[in-house]
Design an enzyme around this catalytic site. Structure first.
Site, PDB file in Angstrom:
ATOM      1  N   GLU A  84       0.157  -6.240   4.722  1.00  0.00           N
ATOM      2  CA  GLU A  84       0.351  -7.662   4.998  1.00  0.00           C
ATOM      3  C   GLU A  84       1.780  -8.108   4.668  1.00  0.00           C
ATOM      4  O   GLU A  84       2.389  -8.854   5.437  1.00  0.00           O
ATOM      5  CB  GLU A  84      -0.645  -8.515   4.183  1.00  0.00           C
ATOM      6  CG  GLU A  84      -2.091  -8.240   4.496  1.00  0.00           C
ATOM      7  CD  GLU A  84      -2.731  -7.166   3.612  1.00  0.00           C
ATOM      8  OE1 GLU A  84      -3.970  -7.161   3.518  1.00  0.00           O
ATOM      9  OE2 GLU A  84      -1.992  -6.340   3.020  1.00  0.00           O
ATOM     10  N   CYS A 141      -0.854 -10.495  -1.802  1.00  0.00           N
ATOM     11  CA  CYS A 141      -0.714 -10.687  -0.355  1.00  0.00           C
ATOM     12  C   CYS A 141      -1.234 -12.050   0.077  1.00  0.00           C
ATOM     13  O   CYS A 141      -0.614 -12.725   0.902  1.00  0.00           O
ATOM     14  CB  CYS A 141      -1.440  -9.574   0.401  1.00  0.00           C
ATOM     15  SG  CYS A 141      -0.632  -7.969   0.225  1.00  0.00           S
TER      16      CYS A 141
END
Length: 141
Positions: A44, A75
């Site tokens: 991510e 993330c």
């Protein structure tokens, strides 16, 4: 989600991510923690970095992020700060921790503690995403 699964298979972990706008994949990435020797190089984060560099801006509102596993707290915080509107994931953190060490804080909890918001859609192609964990676990990648 299939594009995120494909991205995971390009790497050495079960983690893949794509960011989409208007049903078109804009960027894709996989986890490169080992290759980069960078603990922040999650799929991510790598995808966010690519999109920020491509768009030359920090506000990514209107984009949808697809990832093979529920984003970890790091993330998810980055996703929120970027303004990503929607997060779609396959396997949950709770499921992933059976294969790899995970900080077991669910994405909705991170969102609940933030003034920033994103829609979270769990469990898309969950069985296929869990298969990635089994494949990488068995193969020793």
């Amino acid at each position: 989600m299939r594009a995120a699964i494909e991205q995971a298979r390009k790497g050495s972990t079960p983690f893949g991510c794509v960011i989409v706008k208007k049903d078109a994949v804009v960027v894709s990435a996989h986890n490169t923690v080992s290759q980069d020797q960078d603990v922040t190089a999650h799929a991510e984060i790598n995808a966010l970095r690519r999109l920020h560099a491509q768009k030359k801006k920090t506000d990514l509102s209107g984009y949808v992020l697809y990832t093979t596993c529920e984003p970890c707290p790091m993330c998810m915080a980055a996703i929120l700060y970027a303004g990503i509107s929607t997060v779609v994931y396959g396997a949950s953190i709770t499921q992933a921790k059976h294969y790899l060490p995970q900080i077991d804080i669910a994405s909705p909890e991170v969102v609940a503690r933030s003034p920033l918001k994103a829609l979270i859609i769990p469990g898309m192609l969950q069985a296929e995403c869990l298969t990635l964990f089994e494949e990488f676990s068995i193969s020793g990648k």
